[in-house]
Enzyme design. Sequence first.
Site, PDB file in Angstrom:
ATOM      1  N   ASP A  13       6.244   3.851  10.204  1.00  0.00           N
ATOM      2  CA  ASP A  13       4.889   3.270  10.227  1.00  0.00           C
ATOM      3  C   ASP A  13       4.472   2.634  11.554  1.00  0.00           C
ATOM      4  OD1 ASP A  13       5.097   4.070   7.626  1.00  0.00           O
ATOM      5  OD2 ASP A  13       4.848   2.101   6.721  1.00  0.00           O
ATOM      6  N   ASP A  51       1.977   5.253   6.617  1.00  0.00           N
ATOM      7  CA  ASP A  51       1.371   4.671   5.437  1.00  0.00           C
ATOM      8  C   ASP A  51      -0.019   5.316   5.383  1.00  0.00           C
ATOM      9  OD1 ASP A  51       2.066   2.696   3.499  1.00  0.00           O
ATOM     10  OD2 ASP A  51       0.688   1.274   4.412  1.00  0.00           O
ATOM     11  N   HIS A  53      -3.186   5.630   2.808  1.00  0.00           N
ATOM     12  CA  HIS A  53      -3.770   5.248   1.521  1.00  0.00           C
ATOM     13  C   HIS A  53      -5.200   5.745   1.332  1.00  0.00           C
ATOM     14  CE1 HIS A  53      -0.422   2.520   1.087  1.00  0.00           C
ATOM     15  NE2 HIS A  53      -0.830   1.678   2.003  1.00  0.00           N
ATOM     16  N   HIS A  57      -7.216   2.288  -2.988  1.00  0.00           N
ATOM     17  CA  HIS A  57      -5.789   2.099  -3.313  1.00  0.00           C
ATOM     18  C   HIS A  57      -5.506   0.783  -4.032  1.00  0.00           C
ATOM     19  CE1 HIS A  57      -1.373   1.823  -2.232  1.00  0.00           C
ATOM     20  NE2 HIS A  57      -1.487   3.016  -2.771  1.00  0.00           N
ATOM     21  N   HIS A  86      -5.804  -1.315   4.835  1.00  0.00           N
ATOM     22  CA  HIS A  86      -5.067  -0.848   6.019  1.00  0.00           C
ATOM     23  C   HIS A  86      -4.683   0.617   5.832  1.00  0.00           C
ATOM     24  CE1 HIS A  86      -1.911  -1.868   3.125  1.00  0.00           C
ATOM     25  NE2 HIS A  86      -1.168  -0.952   3.745  1.00  0.00           N
ATOM     26  N   LYS A 111       3.078   8.443   2.992  1.00  0.00           N
ATOM     27  CA  LYS A 111       3.427   7.762   1.738  1.00  0.00           C
ATOM     28  C   LYS A 111       2.325   6.804   1.331  1.00  0.00           C
ATOM     29  CE  LYS A 111       5.885   4.283   4.327  1.00  0.00           C
ATOM     30  NZ  LYS A 111       4.931   3.198   4.066  1.00  0.00           N
ATOM     31  N   CYS A 156       8.608  -1.975   4.705  1.00  0.00           N
ATOM     32  CA  CYS A 156       8.950  -0.550   4.694  1.00  0.00           C
ATOM     33  C   CYS A 156      10.326  -0.252   5.274  1.00  0.00           C
ATOM     34  CB  CYS A 156       7.850   0.250   5.378  1.00  0.00           C
ATOM     35  SG  CYS A 156       6.371   0.266   4.335  1.00  0.00           S
TER      36      CYS A 156
HETATM   37  C1  VGL Z   1       3.710  -1.845   4.844  1.00  0.00           C
HETATM   38  C2  VGL Z   1       2.629  -3.483   3.710  1.00  0.00           C
HETATM   39  C3  VGL Z   1       1.766  -2.581   3.133  1.00  0.00           C
HETATM   40  C4  VGL Z   1       4.770  -1.464   5.819  1.00  0.00           C
HETATM   41  C5  VGL Z   1       2.866  -0.904   4.274  1.00  0.00           C
HETATM   42  O1  VGL Z   1       4.648  -0.412   6.467  1.00  0.00           O
HETATM   43  O2  VGL Z   1       5.745  -2.233   5.943  1.00  0.00           O
HETATM   44  N1  VGL Z   1       3.586  -3.132   4.547  1.00  0.00           N
HETATM   45  N2  VGL Z   1       1.896  -1.289   3.426  1.00  0.00           N
HETATM   46 ZN    ZN Z   2       0.380   0.090   2.863  1.00  0.00          ZN
END
Ligand code: VGL
Ligand code: ZN
Length: 210
Positions: A13, A51, A53, A57, A86, A111, A156
């Site tokens: 990410d 990430d 979404h 979401h 995000h 994901k 993550c």
């Molecule tokens: C993540 C919060 C929400 C991450 C992803 O990549 O750690 N954290 N979505």
């Molecule tokens: Zn996320």
Amino acid sequence: MIKEKKNALLIVDVQNDFCPGGKLAVKDGHKVIPIIESISHKFFKRIATQDWHPRDHISFAVNHRDKKEYDLIEAPYGKQVLWPVHCVAGTKGADFHPDLDRKNIDLIIRKGTDRMIDSYSTFMENDKHTPTGLEGYLKTLGISRVFLTGLATDYCVLFSSLDAKAKGFEAFVIIDACRGVNVPEKNIEKALDLMKKNGIHIIESSGLKP
Ligand code: VGL
Ligand code: ZN
């Protein structure tokens, strides 16, 4: 020596929204990039995750009445933190940070694409049931050791490392190539404890063989 066929680098990410100026910025998030670039050539396969979404979401606080960012809700699969909007699929915030060199990436895994399930781990979604396909990719290629880098250490990266271990891989978190959210307080410290308790190796990039 390290570029053995059993070793894969996971770049978690490294997206605009998780870097300074982004919607869910991790402090100094962009600082992982030069470290990742400096070690990337040592690995047989480099997998980057995004990430990714839909706008409606379940993990976005704005999609829940009377809830605010960082509140917890009870999702069908258990507790879920509510985040600022995000990494909306196809937006600039969901793009890789511009300094991350795409030409060194062998595979991209997205994901959190299902509206109703969040996904911290790059192996399994938060329902602990829906696979992302990464396990199959790695196992098909005979990879047995996963080296983790990226964002965020306490979400993550943590859940990906736990799942890597649970799926039978040896897992190494390259700690200087990770940065965390640290919400709630001391969350990074707790994440590192949990990694160690689960037999995940915490190493520095300088400790990798040339
Ligand atoms: C993540 C919060 C929400 C991450 C992803 O990549 O750690 N954290 N979505
Ligand atoms: Zn996320």
